[in-house]
Design a protein around this motif. Structure first.
Motif, short mmCIF file in Angstrom:
data_model
loop_
_atom_site.label_atom_id
_atom_site.label_comp_id
_atom_site.label_asym_id
_atom_site.label_seq_id
_atom_site.Cartn_x
_atom_site.Cartn_y
_atom_site.Cartn_z
N ILE A 77 0.83 -1.20 0.00
CA ILE A 77 0.00 0.00 0.00
C ILE A 77 0.87 1.25 0.00
N ARG A 78 1.87 1.20 0.83
CA ARG A 78 2.78 2.32 0.91
C ARG A 78 3.37 2.65 -0.47
N GLU A 79 3.73 1.61 -1.18
CA GLU A 79 4.31 1.81 -2.49
C GLU A 79 3.29 2.43 -3.45
N ALA A 80 2.08 1.90 -3.39
CA ALA A 80 1.02 2.42 -4.27
C ALA A 80 0.76 3.89 -3.99
N ILE A 81 0.93 4.29 -2.75
CA ILE A 81 0.69 5.68 -2.40
C ILE A 81 1.84 6.57 -2.84
N GLU A 82 3.04 6.06 -2.68
CA GLU A 82 4.20 6.91 -2.96
C GLU A 82 4.53 7.02 -4.44
N ALA A 83 4.23 5.97 -5.17
CA ALA A 83 4.65 6.01 -6.57
C ALA A 83 3.69 5.28 -7.51
N GLY A 84 2.47 5.09 -7.08
CA GLY A 84 1.52 4.36 -7.91
C GLY A 84 0.66 5.29 -8.77
N PRO A 85 -0.22 4.71 -9.53
CA PRO A 85 -1.13 5.48 -10.39
C PRO A 85 -2.27 6.09 -9.56
N TYR A 128 -1.81 7.50 19.01
CA TYR A 128 -1.46 8.74 18.33
C TYR A 128 0.01 9.10 18.48
N ARG A 129 0.68 8.37 19.35
CA ARG A 129 2.11 8.61 19.48
C ARG A 129 2.90 7.75 18.52
N ALA A 130 2.29 6.71 18.00
CA ALA A 130 2.99 5.84 17.06
C ALA A 130 3.35 6.63 15.82
N GLU A 131 4.54 6.37 15.28
CA GLU A 131 4.94 7.23 14.18
C GLU A 131 4.24 6.87 12.88
N HIS A 132 3.69 5.68 12.81
CA HIS A 132 2.96 5.35 11.59
C HIS A 132 1.66 6.16 11.52
N TYR A 133 1.08 6.45 12.67
CA TYR A 133 -0.10 7.32 12.64
C TYR A 133 0.30 8.70 12.14
N GLY A 134 1.43 9.16 12.63
CA GLY A 134 1.92 10.46 12.19
C GLY A 134 2.07 10.53 10.68
N ARG A 135 2.55 9.43 10.09
CA ARG A 135 2.71 9.42 8.63
C ARG A 135 1.37 9.55 7.93
N TRP A 136 0.41 8.71 8.36
CA TRP A 136 -0.91 8.79 7.74
C TRP A 136 -1.50 10.18 7.89
N HIS A 137 -1.42 10.68 9.09
CA HIS A 137 -2.03 11.98 9.34
C HIS A 137 -1.35 13.08 8.53
N GLY A 138 -0.04 13.04 8.52
CA GLY A 138 0.69 14.06 7.76
C GLY A 138 0.32 14.05 6.29
N LEU A 139 0.30 12.86 5.73
CA LEU A 139 -0.04 12.74 4.31
C LEU A 139 -1.46 13.24 4.04
N LEU A 140 -2.39 12.74 4.83
CA LEU A 140 -3.79 13.12 4.60
C LEU A 140 -3.98 14.63 4.77
N GLN A 141 -3.34 15.17 5.77
CA GLN A 141 -3.46 16.60 5.98
C GLN A 141 -2.91 17.39 4.80
N ALA A 142 -1.77 16.95 4.31
CA ALA A 142 -1.16 17.65 3.17
C ALA A 142 -2.09 17.64 1.96
N VAL A 143 -2.72 16.51 1.74
CA VAL A 143 -3.62 16.43 0.59
C VAL A 143 -4.86 17.28 0.81
N LEU A 144 -5.37 17.24 2.02
CA LEU A 144 -6.56 18.06 2.34
C LEU A 144 -6.26 19.54 2.13
N GLU A 145 -5.05 19.91 2.49
CA GLU A 145 -4.65 21.30 2.39
C GLU A 145 -4.76 21.83 0.95
N GLN A 146 -4.57 20.92 0.02
CA GLN A 146 -4.60 21.34 -1.39
C GLN A 146 -6.01 21.55 -1.91
#
Lengths: 207, 207
Positions: A77-85, A128-146
């Motif tokens: 999934i990570r790969e599909a998100i970072e470099a997939g269609p 919420y302290r787990a860093e994988h949550y931070g990744r999901w949140h950061g990504l989603l937030q960045a996309v929402l921002e756009q």
DNA sequence: TAGAATCCGGACTGTGGGTCCGTTTTGACG
DNA sequence: CGTCAAAACGGACCCACAGTCCGGATTCTA
């Protein structure tokens, strides 16, 4: 290259072999058992045919083992998100990518219910302290921002992710018998309603 | 009433007194301590000046104690919802009542962070099996249902409540230092965006 | 005040995460 | 191939905590 043929040079080969055995055994036990709580470290050790010490040496603690399992399962999934269609990949339009991301999270938790549950519940302290949550949140937030006209992307990202919490998904799928596709549709609809505001768009009063 | 002056007739008065002492001590310890995890039953017993057996006799188990505390703290809000004035009370218009309900939940969790946290985390198994969650969800869903043009009131209620999960609130308030009023505004805005579909309504984009 | 029901309280048990250390395996080097 | 040190093994061990049990104290009834 080094003389040896294995992938890594750092660990002794019995260590690597045992690590894989533990990972496989844990994966198996978690998917098989009813609740993550009743899979003990001793169980995993026994199933993998190693001693408890070996597990703790390799993964630090229970949470470490869970995290390692999680990373393995998440890789595609990570790969599909970072470099997939599109719509998952980075080239998708934000309005399409947000629901795609959430759908991916939901599907992942549906496919790995026990694991996700164990990770969110037993993970020492808040999820919420787990860093994988931070990744999901950061990504989603960045996309929402756009997406123009959407305020509070930080909170919105938290709230949307909260709708895919492992125990909620488990409850809906297990207790309330909501079928997979229906749940996906509901989450998609929920997301769509949120994003419907702002810019020009049909009133969306269909049905 | 019976000849005795106390509220109940069933328990001996030392039992009642100890019950109150335990409740008070637990309340105190939970609000004082950093994480609910490091308040043990023995701690509560010691603080209340009773033996462990007394606690378990009175409340069954840890979850029972938490639940009892929760009920006490929730009482005023419950009353305001069942028989109070709008926007919380039953006479409010659904569109106003939904955000009011969510705001009440949020405020409750802000005011009782450790307790809510302990209840959702340590509560044997999923928080979704607790009957108090069922009450919140049932009420919210019923109110959502009265809003025309909103599908999936069941899932929507779950998703909205998920945005007020104790550990998320704790994370935002504690870790990210989001001030109380800001969080309330964000949740209100999130809710408003969801309900914005369908019938005509002002933009409500106040700060 | 006597007697019985009820409750008290802390010693005790069971369980599971995590540690420790004597023993074994591995791999490098002569 | 023999030797040796470093690394890993594994299960006995430790600890913390939820929950149980029963001899003794307290309270209600008569």
């Amino acid at each position: 290259m080094t003389g040896s043929g294995t992938t890594e040079r750092r660990s002794r080969k019995d260590a690597a072999r045992n690590r894989e055995a533990v990972l496989a055994a844990a994966d198996d036990l978690f998917t098989r058992c009813g609740s993550p709580e009743d899979v003990t470290m001793a169980d995993v050790a026994a199933a993998a045919g190693v001693g408890k010490g070996t597990i703790f040496r390799a993964f630090g603690d229970r949470a470490g083992l869970l995290r390692a399992l999680y990373e393995v399962r998440l890789e595609p999934i990570r790969e599909a998100i970072e470099a997939g269609p599109p719509p998952l990949g980075p080239t998708a339009a934000p309005r399409d990518r947000v629901p795609a991301l959430l759908d991916a999270v939901l599907c992942f938790k549906l496919d790995n219910r026990r694991l996700a549950l164990a990770l969110e519940e037993g993970g020492s302290g808040s999820p919420y302290r787990a860093e994988h949550y931070g990744r999901w949140h950061g990504l989603l937030q960045a996309v929402l921002e756009q997406i123009p006209g959407l305020p509070d992307s930080d909170f919105t990202a938290h709230a949307l992710l909260a709708a895919t919490r492992a125990d909620l998904v488990e409850h809906l799928a297990g207790e309330e018998r909501v079928p997979r596709e229906k749940m996906r549709a509901q989450l998609a609809d929920f997301t769509a309603r949120l994003l419907a505001c702002g810019p020009p768009r049909g009133v969306a009063a269909e049905e």
